[in-house]
Design a protein around this motif. Structure first.
Motif, PDB file in Angstrom:
ATOM      1  N   GLU A 191       1.810  -4.144 -32.264  1.00  0.00           N
ATOM      2  CA  GLU A 191       2.270  -2.946 -31.570  1.00  0.00           C
ATOM      3  C   GLU A 191       3.772  -2.773 -31.766  1.00  0.00           C
ATOM      4  N   THR A 192       4.204  -1.544 -31.969  1.00  0.00           N
ATOM      5  CA  THR A 192       5.627  -1.262 -32.146  1.00  0.00           C
ATOM      6  C   THR A 192       5.898   0.187 -31.752  1.00  0.00           C
ATOM      7  N   THR A 193       7.159   0.571 -31.765  1.00  0.00           N
ATOM      8  CA  THR A 193       7.552   1.956 -31.466  1.00  0.00           C
ATOM      9  C   THR A 193       8.340   2.501 -32.647  1.00  0.00           C
ATOM     10  N   VAL A 194       7.892   3.634 -33.159  1.00  0.00           N
ATOM     11  CA  VAL A 194       8.547   4.295 -34.288  1.00  0.00           C
ATOM     12  C   VAL A 194       9.195   5.586 -33.774  1.00  0.00           C
ATOM     13  N   THR A 195      10.476   5.753 -34.065  1.00  0.00           N
ATOM     14  CA  THR A 195      11.195   6.962 -33.651  1.00  0.00           C
ATOM     15  C   THR A 195      11.628   7.727 -34.892  1.00  0.00           C
ATOM     16  N   PRO A 196      10.837   8.713 -35.316  1.00  0.00           N
ATOM     17  CA  PRO A 196      11.201   9.482 -36.521  1.00  0.00           C
ATOM     18  C   PRO A 196      12.564  10.159 -36.362  1.00  0.00           C
ATOM     19  N   VAL A 197      13.278  10.276 -37.468  1.00  0.00           N
ATOM     20  CA  VAL A 197      14.551  11.008 -37.480  1.00  0.00           C
ATOM     21  C   VAL A 197      14.271  12.436 -37.937  1.00  0.00           C
ATOM     22  N   LEU A 198      15.274  13.281 -37.838  1.00  0.00           N
ATOM     23  CA  LEU A 198      15.131  14.663 -38.293  1.00  0.00           C
ATOM     24  C   LEU A 198      15.479  14.743 -39.771  1.00  0.00           C
ATOM     25  N   ASP A 199      14.505  15.177 -40.573  1.00  0.00           N
ATOM     26  CA  ASP A 199      14.760  15.370 -41.993  1.00  0.00           C
ATOM     27  C   ASP A 199      15.555  16.658 -42.177  1.00  0.00           C
ATOM     28  N   GLU A 200      16.764  16.561 -42.717  1.00  0.00           N
ATOM     29  CA  GLU A 200      17.655  17.713 -42.801  1.00  0.00           C
ATOM     30  C   GLU A 200      17.112  18.809 -43.707  1.00  0.00           C
ATOM     31  N   ARG A 201      16.363  18.442 -44.728  1.00  0.00           N
ATOM     32  CA  ARG A 201      15.857  19.447 -45.670  1.00  0.00           C
ATOM     33  C   ARG A 201      14.718  20.257 -45.067  1.00  0.00           C
ATOM     34  N   SER A 202      13.772  19.580 -44.397  1.00  0.00           N
ATOM     35  CA  SER A 202      12.585  20.273 -43.891  1.00  0.00           C
ATOM     36  C   SER A 202      12.712  20.679 -42.437  1.00  0.00           C
ATOM     37  N   GLY A 203      13.606  20.008 -41.684  1.00  0.00           N
ATOM     38  CA  GLY A 203      13.785  20.341 -40.276  1.00  0.00           C
ATOM     39  C   GLY A 203      12.710  19.767 -39.375  1.00  0.00           C
ATOM     40  N   VAL A 204      11.959  18.739 -39.842  1.00  0.00           N
ATOM     41  CA  VAL A 204      10.905  18.129 -39.035  1.00  0.00           C
ATOM     42  C   VAL A 204      11.106  16.615 -38.995  1.00  0.00           C
ATOM     43  N   GLY A 205      10.280  15.944 -38.180  1.00  0.00           N
ATOM     44  CA  GLY A 205      10.380  14.494 -38.041  1.00  0.00           C
ATOM     45  C   GLY A 205       9.993  13.762 -39.316  1.00  0.00           C
ATOM     46  N   TYR A 206      10.668  12.627 -39.543  1.00  0.00           N
ATOM     47  CA  TYR A 206      10.436  11.840 -40.762  1.00  0.00           C
ATOM     48  C   TYR A 206      10.510  10.361 -40.402  1.00  0.00           C
ATOM     49  N   ALA A 207       9.405   9.630 -40.661  1.00  0.00           N
ATOM     50  CA  ALA A 207       9.340   8.209 -40.298  1.00  0.00           C
ATOM     51  C   ALA A 207       9.645   7.289 -41.460  1.00  0.00           C
ATOM     52  N   GLY A 208       9.466   7.762 -42.712  1.00  0.00           N
ATOM     53  CA  GLY A 208       9.781   6.926 -43.866  1.00  0.00           C
ATOM     54  C   GLY A 208       8.631   6.099 -44.374  1.00  0.00           C
ATOM     55  N   TRP A 209       7.408   6.461 -44.012  1.00  0.00           N
ATOM     56  CA  TRP A 209       6.227   5.787 -44.570  1.00  0.00           C
ATOM     57  C   TRP A 209       5.462   6.769 -45.441  1.00  0.00           C
ATOM     58  N   SER A 210       4.568   6.271 -46.242  1.00  0.00           N
ATOM     59  CA  SER A 210       3.715   7.154 -47.045  1.00  0.00           C
ATOM     60  C   SER A 210       2.396   6.459 -47.321  1.00  0.00           C
ATOM     61  N   GLY A 211       1.376   7.272 -47.569  1.00  0.00           N
ATOM     62  CA  GLY A 211       0.053   6.728 -47.840  1.00  0.00           C
ATOM     63  C   GLY A 211      -0.209   6.588 -49.331  1.00  0.00           C
ATOM     64  N   ARG A 212      -1.390   6.111 -49.645  1.00  0.00           N
ATOM     65  CA  ARG A 212      -1.765   5.907 -51.039  1.00  0.00           C
ATOM     66  C   ARG A 212      -2.139   7.236 -51.680  1.00  0.00           C
ATOM     67  N   GLY A 213      -1.890   7.350 -52.966  1.00  0.00           N
ATOM     68  CA  GLY A 213      -2.253   8.554 -53.707  1.00  0.00           C
ATOM     69  C   GLY A 213      -1.915   8.383 -55.171  1.00  0.00           C
ATOM     70  N   HIS A 214      -2.410   9.309 -55.977  1.00  0.00           N
ATOM     71  CA  HIS A 214      -2.098   9.309 -57.403  1.00  0.00           C
ATOM     72  C   HIS A 214      -0.828  10.121 -57.619  1.00  0.00           C
ATOM     73  N   ILE A 215       0.150   9.552 -58.301  1.00  0.00           N
ATOM     74  CA  ILE A 215       1.402  10.254 -58.586  1.00  0.00           C
ATOM     75  C   ILE A 215       1.268  10.922 -59.946  1.00  0.00           C
ATOM     76  N   GLN A 216       1.205  12.248 -59.931  1.00  0.00           N
ATOM     77  CA  GLN A 216       0.980  13.017 -61.151  1.00  0.00           C
ATOM     78  C   GLN A 216       2.218  13.836 -61.502  1.00  0.00           C
ATOM     79  N   ILE A 217       2.584  13.816 -62.774  1.00  0.00           N
ATOM     80  CA  ILE A 217       3.744  14.587 -63.231  1.00  0.00           C
ATOM     81  C   ILE A 217       3.414  16.080 -63.160  1.00  0.00           C
ATOM     82  N   GLU A 218       4.233  16.820 -62.404  1.00  0.00           N
ATOM     83  CA  GLU A 218       4.007  18.255 -62.230  1.00  0.00           C
ATOM     84  C   GLU A 218       4.805  19.081 -63.242  1.00  0.00           C
ATOM     85  N   ARG A 219       6.054  18.692 -63.470  1.00  0.00           N
ATOM     86  CA  ARG A 219       6.914  19.427 -64.410  1.00  0.00           C
ATOM     87  C   ARG A 219       8.147  18.583 -64.694  1.00  0.00           C
TER      88      ARG A 219
END
Length: 442
Positions: A191-219
């Motif tokens: 158990e822990t407590t995560v306090t997201p910060v405000l992402d300046e670019r998007s204006g929403v909360g950001y915790a700094g984690w990410s899930g699994r996925g395929h990284i595909q080159i877009e351009r």
């Protein structure tokens, strides 16, 4: 051509939204025998149209909007005492007429998603739905809370067994607000407590984690960058970098940053076959900061399972999705009022044109989803208790029903002026957001 394409699809998007919204007011007014003088798509001078019965159906010069003008709608109007005038009707009928516009937008949002889900219902595959942390950014809120790669989130902010969508919704709505997070690590419960910060670019909360996925080159970000020179192709899926598996965009950025300009060995998958490429990063600017770059933009993709839902299930899922969307909007508005979140997410016509064009290029399903989202946003925005908006009209009617008399004309005029100024400020701010996203940092 790209700009014109965006504008055309924006007009399609806005046209449907306005037509449905104003039809709600129009049908409700006609139901209560209120005479409708004008049904206009757009504001300003009349361009063309036709008259049927008592109503002038018209297109006006400024297409970003629309309105229904009812007889005797404003105090002091010449026909305000006419029995078929808006103000001559009982307050509850006027309230229904005001509510009918946003209500129709809600119906449209639910209807669009219901139709989409009956033809194409996409869900993330079971392995990708599980909120297993694939990467934790150094010094991020998740890192400071002690979370690690491989942790599986089993509870967040009181919600048990969430999926990644639930986790993301909680994260972006919780800037500077602690979230209780419970993870499963090596068969133990942490158990822990995560306090997201405000992402300046998007204006929403950001915790700094990410899930699994395929990284595909877009351009490629610009011609002649290292990745293109090394033979990387658009559509390639990144398998590993310097021997480290890449299942998160943050992981790729971390490997490139740690290389400090030394060649990075990329393992890519192309048309079912894998090959190894050597890419030498160069120093460049990204978001106003100096970073090691290879010159690609990428998407983090997950595997989807596509099916078709019968009508009852499609309707239920559509209602569920709209409830989640409405909750997210209210959380965002609450965060702005509490000064935990930024209004930078607000988009004006330029931003909406870009979104419309991108969704149209992606395909009908993406455009239907965007239309549903915009319709829901329009309904909620119009229901805000701001003068001039439908919510402001409803609020004034509720006040008059409570005090059992009409508010004085000077009070109503003052309230409308305040509402008009507020809307102008919001419009200018949204345009500023649009322009600031186009211009380079600084």
């Amino acid at each position: 051509m790209g700009v014109m394409h965006n504008v055309v699809w924006l007009l399609v998007l806005i046209g449907v939204m306005i037509l449905i919204h104003e039809l709600g007011h129009f049908w409700a007014a006609r139901f209560f025998n209120v005479r409708v003088e004008v049904f206009s798509f757009g504001f300003g001078p009349r361009l063309f149209g036709f008259r049927r019965g008592d109503t002038d159906y018209r297109f006006s010069a400024i297409l970003f909007g629309g309105y229904v003008k009812m007889m005797g709608e404003q105090p002091g109007d010449e026909d305000s005492d006419d029995p078929n005038g808006f103000l001559a009707k009982p307050r509850w009928q006027r309230l229904v007429i005001a509510f009918a516009g946003p209500f129709m937008n809600i119906v449209l949002s639910i209807g669009l998603l219901t139709g989409l889900f009956m033809n194409q219902y996409q869900t993330i595959s079971e392995p990708d739905q599980r909120p297993v942390i694939a990467h934790v950014n150094k010094d991020s809120a998740a890192d400071k809370a002690g979370l690690k790669e491989g942790d599986r989130i089993i509870e967040i902010d009181g919600q048990k067994n969430p999926n990644w969508e639930d986790v993301t919704l909680k994260e972006i709505a919780s800037a500077y607000r602690g979230m209780k997070v419970v993870v499963e690590r090596d068969a133990s419960r942490v158990e822990t407590t995560v306090t997201p910060v405000l992402d300046e670019r998007s204006g929403v909360g950001y915790a700094g984690w990410s899930g699994r996925g395929h990284i595909q080159i877009e351009r490629f970000t610009s011609p002649g960058m290292p990745a293109e020179k090394a033979g990387v192709k658009v559509g390639d899926i990144l398998v590993s970098a310097n021997g480290q598996p890449i299942n998160s965009s943050f992981k790729l950025q971390e490997v490139i940053s740690k290389s400090e300009g030394k060649p990075v060995e990329l393992r890519v998958e192309r048309q079912g076959k894998q090959e190894t490429l050597l890419v030498e990063p160069v120093m460049g600017k990204l978001d106003g900061q100096s970073r090691w770059l290879i010159g690609v933009a990428f998407n983090q993709k997950v595997d989807f399972v596509t099916s078709k839902l019968p009508f009852p299930e499609a309707l239920a899922e559509s209602v569920n999705q709209n409830i989640k969307g409405a909750s997210m909007i209210f959380q965002f508005l609450k965060g702005i009022l509490e000064r935990r979140m930024s209004a930078k997410q607000l988009s004006g016509p330029i931003g909406m044109a870009t979104l419309s064009g991108d969704a149209a290029r992606e395909g009908p399903a993406a455009f239907v989803r965007l239309m549903s989202m915009v319709s829901l946003n329009l309904a909620i925005f119009n229901l805000l208790p701001i003068p001039i908006l439908d919510g402001g009209v409803i609020l004034l009617l509720l006040v008059e029903m409570l005090i059992r008399r009409d508010l004085s004309l000077p009070v109503k005029e003052a309230v409308i002026k305040v509402g008009f100024v507020f809307l102008m400020v919001v419009t200018v701010f949204a345009l500023y957001n649009d322009i600031s996203k186009i211009l380079p940092p600084g």
